[in-house]
Write a protein that holds these residues in place. Structure first.
Motif, PDB file in Angstrom:
ATOM      1  N   ILE A 234       1.218   8.235   6.508  1.00  0.00           N
ATOM      2  CA  ILE A 234       0.772   9.646   6.356  1.00  0.00           C
ATOM      3  C   ILE A 234       1.893  10.520   6.169  1.00  0.00           C
ATOM      4  O   ILE A 234       2.823  10.612   6.851  1.00  0.00           O
ATOM      5  N   ASP A 235       1.806  11.152   5.059  1.00  0.00           N
ATOM      6  CA  ASP A 235       2.910  12.199   4.662  1.00  0.00           C
ATOM      7  C   ASP A 235       2.519  13.349   5.342  1.00  0.00           C
ATOM      8  O   ASP A 235       1.345  13.983   5.263  1.00  0.00           O
ATOM      9  N   HIS A 236       3.407  14.069   5.957  1.00  0.00           N
ATOM     10  CA  HIS A 236       2.999  15.428   6.722  1.00  0.00           C
ATOM     11  C   HIS A 236       4.368  16.402   6.690  1.00  0.00           C
ATOM     12  O   HIS A 236       5.651  15.876   6.719  1.00  0.00           O
ATOM     13  N   SER A 237       3.956  17.663   7.201  1.00  0.00           N
ATOM     14  CA  SER A 237       5.063  18.599   7.347  1.00  0.00           C
ATOM     15  C   SER A 237       5.684  18.120   8.701  1.00  0.00           C
ATOM     16  O   SER A 237       4.989  18.055   9.674  1.00  0.00           O
ATOM     17  N   ILE A 238       6.907  18.426   8.892  1.00  0.00           N
ATOM     18  CA  ILE A 238       7.744  18.061  10.279  1.00  0.00           C
ATOM     19  C   ILE A 238       7.980  19.444  10.799  1.00  0.00           C
ATOM     20  O   ILE A 238       9.251  20.007  10.500  1.00  0.00           O
ATOM     21  N   ILE A 239       7.133  19.978  11.444  1.00  0.00           N
ATOM     22  CA  ILE A 239       7.201  21.469  12.054  1.00  0.00           C
ATOM     23  C   ILE A 239       6.736  21.157  13.758  1.00  0.00           C
ATOM     24  O   ILE A 239       5.746  20.586  14.025  1.00  0.00           O
ATOM     25  N   SER A 240       7.567  21.891  14.527  1.00  0.00           N
ATOM     26  CA  SER A 240       6.800  22.006  15.846  1.00  0.00           C
ATOM     27  C   SER A 240       6.701  23.570  15.949  1.00  0.00           C
ATOM     28  O   SER A 240       7.564  24.356  15.512  1.00  0.00           O
ATOM     29  N   TYR A 241       5.684  23.783  16.905  1.00  0.00           N
ATOM     30  CA  TYR A 241       5.116  25.087  16.796  1.00  0.00           C
ATOM     31  C   TYR A 241       5.185  25.779  18.188  1.00  0.00           C
ATOM     32  O   TYR A 241       4.618  24.995  19.478  1.00  0.00           O
ATOM     33  N   LEU A 242       6.158  26.777  18.620  1.00  0.00           N
ATOM     34  CA  LEU A 242       5.993  27.098  20.078  1.00  0.00           C
ATOM     35  C   LEU A 242       5.082  28.280  20.242  1.00  0.00           C
ATOM     36  O   LEU A 242       4.784  29.249  19.385  1.00  0.00           O
ATOM     37  N   VAL A 243       4.301  28.221  21.377  1.00  0.00           N
ATOM     38  CA  VAL A 243       3.167  29.026  21.500  1.00  0.00           C
ATOM     39  C   VAL A 243       3.366  29.611  23.126  1.00  0.00           C
ATOM     40  O   VAL A 243       3.940  29.282  23.826  1.00  0.00           O
ATOM     41  N   ASP A 244       3.229  30.879  23.072  1.00  0.00           N
ATOM     42  CA  ASP A 244       3.454  31.727  24.380  1.00  0.00           C
ATOM     43  C   ASP A 244       2.291  31.315  25.482  1.00  0.00           C
ATOM     44  O   ASP A 244       1.162  30.617  25.064  1.00  0.00           O
ATOM     45  N   PRO A 245       2.526  31.831  26.607  1.00  0.00           N
ATOM     46  CA  PRO A 245       1.677  31.427  27.771  1.00  0.00           C
ATOM     47  C   PRO A 245       0.314  32.275  27.383  1.00  0.00           C
ATOM     48  O   PRO A 245      -0.971  32.016  28.308  1.00  0.00           O
ATOM     49  N   GLU A 246       0.101  33.290  26.468  1.00  0.00           N
ATOM     50  CA  GLU A 246      -1.237  33.788  26.160  1.00  0.00           C
ATOM     51  C   GLU A 246      -1.752  33.077  24.998  1.00  0.00           C
ATOM     52  O   GLU A 246      -2.906  33.289  24.656  1.00  0.00           O
ATOM     53  N   GLY A 247      -1.297  31.979  24.531  1.00  0.00           N
ATOM     54  CA  GLY A 247      -1.875  31.129  23.567  1.00  0.00           C
ATOM     55  C   GLY A 247      -1.332  31.754  22.081  1.00  0.00           C
ATOM     56  O   GLY A 247      -1.989  31.134  21.069  1.00  0.00           O
ATOM     57  N   ASN A 248      -0.457  32.413  21.975  1.00  0.00           N
ATOM     58  CA  ASN A 248      -0.259  32.996  20.496  1.00  0.00           C
ATOM     59  C   ASN A 248       1.238  32.269  19.824  1.00  0.00           C
ATOM     60  O   ASN A 248       2.235  31.869  20.817  1.00  0.00           O
ATOM     61  N   PHE A 249       1.100  32.102  18.784  1.00  0.00           N
ATOM     62  CA  PHE A 249       2.058  31.322  17.998  1.00  0.00           C
ATOM     63  C   PHE A 249       3.436  32.391  18.031  1.00  0.00           C
ATOM     64  O   PHE A 249       3.090  33.582  17.587  1.00  0.00           O
ATOM     65  N   VAL A 250       4.454  31.737  18.246  1.00  0.00           N
ATOM     66  CA  VAL A 250       5.710  32.828  18.349  1.00  0.00           C
ATOM     67  C   VAL A 250       7.007  32.479  17.537  1.00  0.00           C
ATOM     68  O   VAL A 250       7.657  33.077  16.975  1.00  0.00           O
ATOM     69  N   LYS A 251       7.044  30.948  17.187  1.00  0.00           N
ATOM     70  CA  LYS A 251       8.186  30.351  16.518  1.00  0.00           C
ATOM     71  C   LYS A 251       7.762  29.007  16.056  1.00  0.00           C
ATOM     72  O   LYS A 251       7.107  28.173  16.727  1.00  0.00           O
ATOM     73  N   PHE A 252       8.492  28.668  15.036  1.00  0.00           N
ATOM     74  CA  PHE A 252       8.431  27.255  14.594  1.00  0.00           C
ATOM     75  C   PHE A 252       9.891  26.737  14.242  1.00  0.00           C
ATOM     76  O   PHE A 252      10.815  27.286  14.045  1.00  0.00           O
TER      77      PHE A 252
END
Length: 280
Positions: A234-252
């Protein structure tokens, strides 16, 4: 020129026209002879014989120069084939790059149009929703257990980065692995896979529809690369996603980010969260 022509007598004009017609007829006759590759038989005039030989030589050269060698046809076919294949590959890369750009153009901090509530299947085979991660920072990575090299490398980097953050901040960041291959990655397989990288690495799977939903929320690109129903990558994007304690995306974090880069950036978010939330 036209003033000289008007001064000529009618007889002179007629003579000139006759000469021009004769010259034109001779030129046309010679042109037809060249096309046929020959002229009329030689006359007693030496100039006519010389002209005939020259015409035949010219016709022979013209004919040979217009003939297309077989190699040209082979090379031409190969060039067309290579151009077609190259065009398809370029278009495929374009689609992937555009998808990655779509994520990279998102703000690196603050709320963005990525992420959201989701429900998957947890390590115990029960439903596991995104609210279960709230209360601490989480680092999400999308991959598959049959991945030969990229996923293992990224998960080792993630494990190193979260351990470093814990040492620096005394706070834990929860690493999370979400499969994009639910057809093969059962709960048992995912659990065994995650144990190889970090004791706190949470492995999640789900139905094809659940995986499709969560990958859309995080704008994750993935596509099978061969036609076999069982043996495929499977070809896929290589990205990690940081999510804050309230469940909001903040950084990749992309593939080029090192474990130290990720740790120092996550430390910044953890410190800022501490300052804004005294009970954290």
């Amino acid at each position: 020129m036209w003033s000289l022509w008007r001064r000529c007598s009618s007889d002179a004009r007629a003579g000139i026209r006759s000469l021009l017609r004769s010259a034109g007829a001779a030129q046309e006759s010679g042109h037809r002879a060249l096309q046929a590759g020959r002229l009329a038989p030689a006359t007693s005039s030496s100039s006519s014989s010389s002209w005939s030989r020259s015409a035949r030589e010219f016709s022979s050269k013209a004919s040979s120069s217009s003939r297309i060698p077989p190699q040209a046809l082979s090379y031409g076919s190969l060039a067309v084939l290579m151009a077609t294949g190259g065009g398809i590959a370029a278009y495929y890369r374009y689609l992937r790059e555009e998808h990655v750009k779509e994520v990279k153009n998102l703000p690196s901090s603050g709320k963005a149009a990525v992420g959201g509530p989701w429900t998957l299947v947890g390590p115990n085979g029960q439903a596991f929703d995104s609210k279960s991660l709230e209360g601490e920072f989480s680092l999400l990575y999308f991959g598959f257990t049959f991945c030969p090299d990229i996923c293992p490398d990224e998960l080792e980097k993630i494990a190193e980065s979260v351990d470093l953050v814990e040492k620096l901040t005394k706070r834990k960041v929860r690493p999370v692995f979400i499969t994009i291959d639910p057809e093969r990655d059962s709960t048992e397989i995912v659990n065994e896979y995650c144990e190889e990288f970090h004791p706190r690495l949470l492995g999640l799977t789900g139905s094809a529809e659940q995986i499709k939903r969560v990958t859309r929320l995080f704008r994750v690109y993935f596509s099978k690369t061969n036609d076999s129903a069982e043996d495929y990558l499977i070809d896929h994007s290589i990205i990690s996603y940081l999510v804050d304690p309230e469940g909001n995306f903040v950084k990749f974090f992309g593939k080029n980010s090192t474990a130290n880069d990720m740790a120092m950036e996550m430390k910044r978010f953890v410190d800022n969260w501490k300052n804004a939330h005294r009970n954290y």
